[in-house]
Design a protein around this motif. Sequence first.
Motif, mmCIF file in Angstrom:
data_model
loop_
_atom_site.group_PDB
_atom_site.id
_atom_site.type_symbol
_atom_site.label_atom_id
_atom_site.label_comp_id
_atom_site.label_asym_id
_atom_site.label_seq_id
_atom_site.Cartn_x
_atom_site.Cartn_y
_atom_site.Cartn_z
ATOM 1 N N UNK A 15 87.362 60.798 53.180
ATOM 2 C CA UNK A 15 88.648 60.716 52.493
ATOM 3 C C UNK A 15 89.294 62.086 52.333
ATOM 4 N N UNK A 16 88.603 63.156 52.735
ATOM 5 C CA UNK A 16 89.152 64.489 52.587
ATOM 6 C C UNK A 16 88.807 65.140 51.271
ATOM 7 N N UNK A 17 88.078 64.461 50.420
ATOM 8 C CA UNK A 17 87.663 65.013 49.138
ATOM 9 C C UNK A 17 86.214 65.458 49.237
ATOM 10 N N UNK A 18 85.850 66.384 48.367
ATOM 11 C CA UNK A 18 84.470 66.866 48.367
ATOM 12 C C UNK A 18 83.572 65.786 47.762
ATOM 13 N N UNK A 19 82.402 65.560 48.341
ATOM 14 C CA UNK A 19 81.511 64.510 47.830
ATOM 15 C C UNK A 19 80.846 64.924 46.520
ATOM 16 N N UNK A 20 80.453 63.932 45.741
ATOM 17 C CA UNK A 20 79.694 64.197 44.520
ATOM 18 C C UNK A 20 78.239 64.476 44.825
ATOM 19 N N UNK A 21 77.710 63.812 45.822
ATOM 20 C CA UNK A 21 76.298 63.945 46.176
ATOM 21 C C UNK A 21 76.153 64.491 47.591
ATOM 22 N N UNK A 22 75.124 65.303 47.763
ATOM 23 C CA UNK A 22 74.756 65.789 49.086
ATOM 24 C C UNK A 22 73.373 65.256 49.408
ATOM 25 N N UNK A 23 73.094 65.089 50.678
ATOM 26 C CA UNK A 23 71.816 64.500 51.095
ATOM 27 C C UNK A 23 70.606 65.239 50.564
ATOM 28 N N UNK A 24 70.690 66.549 50.502
ATOM 29 C CA UNK A 24 69.522 67.323 50.074
ATOM 30 C C UNK A 24 69.585 67.758 48.611
ATOM 31 N N UNK A 25 70.416 67.102 47.793
ATOM 32 C CA UNK A 25 70.436 67.383 46.353
ATOM 33 C C UNK A 25 69.078 67.076 45.749
ATOM 34 N N UNK A 26 68.680 67.902 44.794
ATOM 35 C CA UNK A 26 67.461 67.614 44.053
ATOM 36 C C UNK A 26 67.710 66.434 43.122
ATOM 37 N N UNK A 27 66.649 65.750 42.742
ATOM 38 C CA UNK A 27 66.785 64.565 41.895
ATOM 39 C C UNK A 27 67.492 64.868 40.575
ATOM 40 N N UNK A 28 67.181 66.015 39.964
ATOM 41 C CA UNK A 28 67.797 66.299 38.662
ATOM 42 C C UNK A 28 69.302 66.499 38.784
ATOM 43 N N UNK A 29 69.780 66.958 39.937
ATOM 44 C CA UNK A 29 71.222 67.117 40.143
ATOM 45 C C UNK A 29 71.876 65.747 40.212
#
Length: 145
Positions: A15-29
């Motif tokens: 959609x052209x917006x920055x995502x809230x989650x990234x694939x390699x985010x740690x669980x606490x994030x």
Amino acid sequence: MTTSPHNESSRFDNSGKKPLYYRDDQDFVRELIWELIKRKRYVRRESKYHIKVRDVNFWPSTGTISIDGEGRHPAKGAQALLALLDERYPKRRGRNEDAEANTSDTSGSSSSSAAPVFWIGLDNSDLPEDYDAIPSDSWDDDALE
């Protein structure tokens, strides 16, 4: 050779917006972002390493909190971020909470409200034995003849 504009290294989603989650985010994030959403906070990711709620910035890797125009906050960590947001941006009470507060008497119990209250259940386990699901006075007996 043609490359996809939305590859894994892209910082933007479709959609052209920055995502809230990234694939390699740690669980606490992920858990922190979910907690912010549950608390109805408008959260966004400025980058993979930076979470922002209004003018409060948080870097999960270091736990550092800063406030736009004020600088670094002395406390660190996710719990400090949540506490700061609750203090800085207290949630307004909903209509039901306001109504209950306004109808409370000095003993702390609520008086009856002006609006009717309905209970809808799918089983009859909580109903008293003498409960009449269709009260006889609610029908027009003449209309049934």
